[in-house]
Design an enzyme around this catalytic site. Structure first.
Site, PDB file in Angstrom:
ATOM      1  N   LYS A 115      17.855  40.619  27.170  1.00 24.70           N
ATOM      2  CA  LYS A 115      16.946  39.427  26.008  1.00 24.70           C
ATOM      3  C   LYS A 115      18.374  38.921  25.080  1.00 24.70           C
ATOM      4  CE  LYS A 115      12.856  38.510  24.442  1.00 24.70           C
ATOM      5  NZ  LYS A 115      11.757  39.798  23.905  1.00 24.70           N
ATOM      6  N   HIS A 116      18.831  37.694  24.847  1.00 24.43           N
ATOM      7  CA  HIS A 116      18.907  36.916  24.134  1.00 24.43           C
ATOM      8  C   HIS A 116      20.391  36.870  24.402  1.00 24.43           C
ATOM      9  CE1 HIS A 116      15.974  34.736  22.066  1.00 24.43           C
ATOM     10  NE2 HIS A 116      15.573  35.841  21.577  1.00 24.43           N
ATOM     11  N   ASN A 150      29.880  43.074  16.530  1.00 28.49           N
ATOM     12  CA  ASN A 150      30.148  44.226  17.502  1.00 28.49           C
ATOM     13  C   ASN A 150      29.579  45.219  17.918  1.00 28.49           C
ATOM     14  OD1 ASN A 150      33.055  44.426  15.832  1.00 28.49           O
ATOM     15  ND2 ASN A 150      32.080  44.600  13.737  1.00 28.49           N
ATOM     16  N   HIS A 163      31.946  37.638  22.226  1.00 27.50           N
ATOM     17  CA  HIS A 163      31.640  36.933  21.354  1.00 27.50           C
ATOM     18  C   HIS A 163      30.845  35.922  21.310  1.00 27.50           C
ATOM     19  CE1 HIS A 163      35.294  38.254  19.455  1.00 27.50           C
ATOM     20  NE2 HIS A 163      34.772  38.579  18.186  1.00 27.50           N
TER      21      HIS A 163
END
Length: 527
Positions: A278-279, A421, A527
């Protein structure tokens, strides 16, 4: 010069799809055909009148075909500005006839590299004359029509028919733009291949190119435009998958499906594995004795977030797994295949997109990732480290058990695909809590533990799912607080890269709590 009548066409193609029909239509309109090598032979074989380019230039093809079109009578015919007195005089003086239509598609360099051909074969498939002609014709689009792929044959023929043998300036501009983009993408593929071959990670110039696969309705948000392009990499995944059903994929669908498929490809295809995304973050990942079992274990990690998610499987989907998957709303399912029974089950969910690939992505394969920044772009090699290949270093008094070690490797594979993180709790070959994208590692540990507690409540389990689990951190613990949070959640073993100035402090905290901890020596920031 709006419309430009076509009297002479030069054809030199590697891909002969649609060539005969196209050339026949041109010939029937009285257009003179000039051609080279295999293209000329193919046209002559069906009885078309064709002038060999050697007749045009007065020179034979030579040097194994490397030199055939690099001649003033070819490039002069393409580049001469019609109606320019100086150009017209030079053409008359040197016997140069205008070429009004150029049909060229290039040597199949990208396909040759994709087949892992030898260095010499790749070099021989670098086209020189083709790009030179394409660029010349595209530059002179005021007068010349240039076609670089069979997909545009009908478009050109329709214009010729509608304009009494001529093409419009609007079409010539559009085809010229495509021509320059094609040679740019071709050169990008060559330059990147060379950089890999000679081991240059940071060449002085870097270019990327691709071919349009799909124009998307919008990007991440409705006010952003977007499109999907295919690169020369030819990597198995969402970009090359076959969509069997469902609505058109969106930008976010593609991004999330890529994340799901890359994650599930980390696992041995002999062992069923499922990832729910999800996302672009995993909300549940698991292995099992069957795909259905793996799916149920993955779903149990975070059933709330899984609603409307993306599901990736590392084996062809069977009916049992399909039945389970269709019990909740799912945006996309991607897998290496599906049984006929599974396809029929998915067909009852018309909005669900089902994508099938020819296999799994190679998680260990070299490649490049890139992203834009203001004024440039960043390029890095793909994170091709797989947890199964790592030599783990035990740094605590207690070494992990075999069961813990198996779960530690599993959790570290997942952590590689969680936004930093990243903290991942796992037990029995399944995630039980995932903390992603927090500015503080200890917050990721807390969020993952909280989600595990909520998931336990949903299953009427009296204790958090993290009790008896292991934990993976994508980067080192800068302080002991993150590890202590995980210990309070009930973990028994820890995997992290190591390398902090406070490693001794973190190891001491693990020993005081009876935890086993291993250092992987590899970091997985994402990231």
């Amino acid at each position: 010069m709006a419309d430009q009548r076509i009297r002479r066409a030069l054809l030199s193609v590697s891909d002969k799809t649609g060539l005969i029909s196209f050339a026949t239509t041109l010939a029937n309109r009285g257009i003179e055909l000039v051609s080279t090598g295999g293209t000329a032979a193919a046209l002559k074989a069906v009885g078309l009148a064709v002038k060999d380019v050697s007749e045009l230039t007065g020179f034979p093809e030579m040097m194994d075909g490397r030199v055939k079109t690099l001649h003033p009578k070819v490039h002069g015919g393409l580049l001469a500005i019609r109606g320019n007195a100086v150009h017209d005089a030079a053409a008359r003086k040197h016997g140069i006839s205008p070429i009004d239509l150029l049909i060229v598609n290039l040597y199949p360099f990208e396909a040759t590299v994709a087949k892992q051909a030898s260095y010499d074969d790749c070099v021989e498939n670098i086209d020189v004359g083709g790009p030179a002609m394409i660029r010349g014709a595209a530059k002179n689009h005021e007068s010349v029509t240039v076609v670089v792929e069979p997909a545009d044959y009908d478009r050109v023929l329709e214009e010729i028919a509608a304009n009494d043998g001529a093409t419009t300036l609007a079409l010539r501009k559009a085809l010229a733009a495509k021509a320059f983009a094609r040679t740019a993408a071709y050169d990008a593929a060559i330059s990147n291949w060379f950089a890999r071959e000679i081991g240059t990670p940071a060449p002085d110039y870097r270019a990327f190119g691709g071919k349009l696969s799909q124009a998307l309705r919008y990007g991440e948000n409705a006010h952003q435009s977007a499109a999907l392009y295919l690169s020369a990499e030819n990597r198995i995944g969402v970009a090359t998958a076959e969509q069997l059903q469902g609505k058109e994929l969106s930008y976010n669908n593609i991004n999330d499906t890529d994340a799901a498929f890359e994650l599930v490809s980390e696992f041995d295809p002999a062992v069923p594995a499922v990832a729910i995304i999800k996302h672009a973050n995993p909300c549940g990942v698991a292995t099992g004795t069957s795909l259905a079992e793996a799916y149920r274990k993955a779903l149990a990690c975070d059933p709330v977030s899984a609603f409307g998610g993306i599901i990736a499987l590392n084996q062809p989907i069977d009916a049992e797994a399909a039945n389970d998957i269709t019990k909740i709303f799912t945006e996309v399912v991607i897998a290496p295949g599906a049984s006929d029974e599974a396809k029929a089950i998915f067909a009852t969910k018309k909005n669900l997109r089902l994508l099938l690939t020819s296999g799994l992505a190679d998680s260990r394969a070299a490649g490049l990732n890139f992203k834009s920044v203001a004024g440039g772009f960043l390029v890095q090699s793909r994170d091709a480290s797989n947890a199964d290949d790592l030599e783990l270093k035990v740094v605590t008094k207690r070494a992990p058990t075999e069961a813990e070690l198996k779960d530690l490797r599993f959790a570290f594979k997942v952590a590689k695909h969680v936004k930093s993180n990243a903290i991942v709790y796992a037990k029995g070959g399944a995630t039980v809590g995932v903390g992603a994208g927090q500015m503080s590692r200890v917050d990721s540990a807390r969020i993952a533990a909280w989600k595990a507690t909520e998931a336990a409540k949903a299953q009427s389990i009296n204790e958090p799912l993290t009790v008896g689990s292991v934990v993976a951190s994508d980067a080192f613990f800068p302080f002991a607080d993150g590890l202590i949070t995980a210990a309070e959640a009930g973990v028994t073993a820890v995997i992290q890269p190591g390398g902090s100035m406070r490693d001794d402090e973190v190891i001491k905290a693990a020993d005081e709590r009876g935890l086993a901890m291993v250092f992987a020596g590899v970091r997985h920031f994402r990231h």
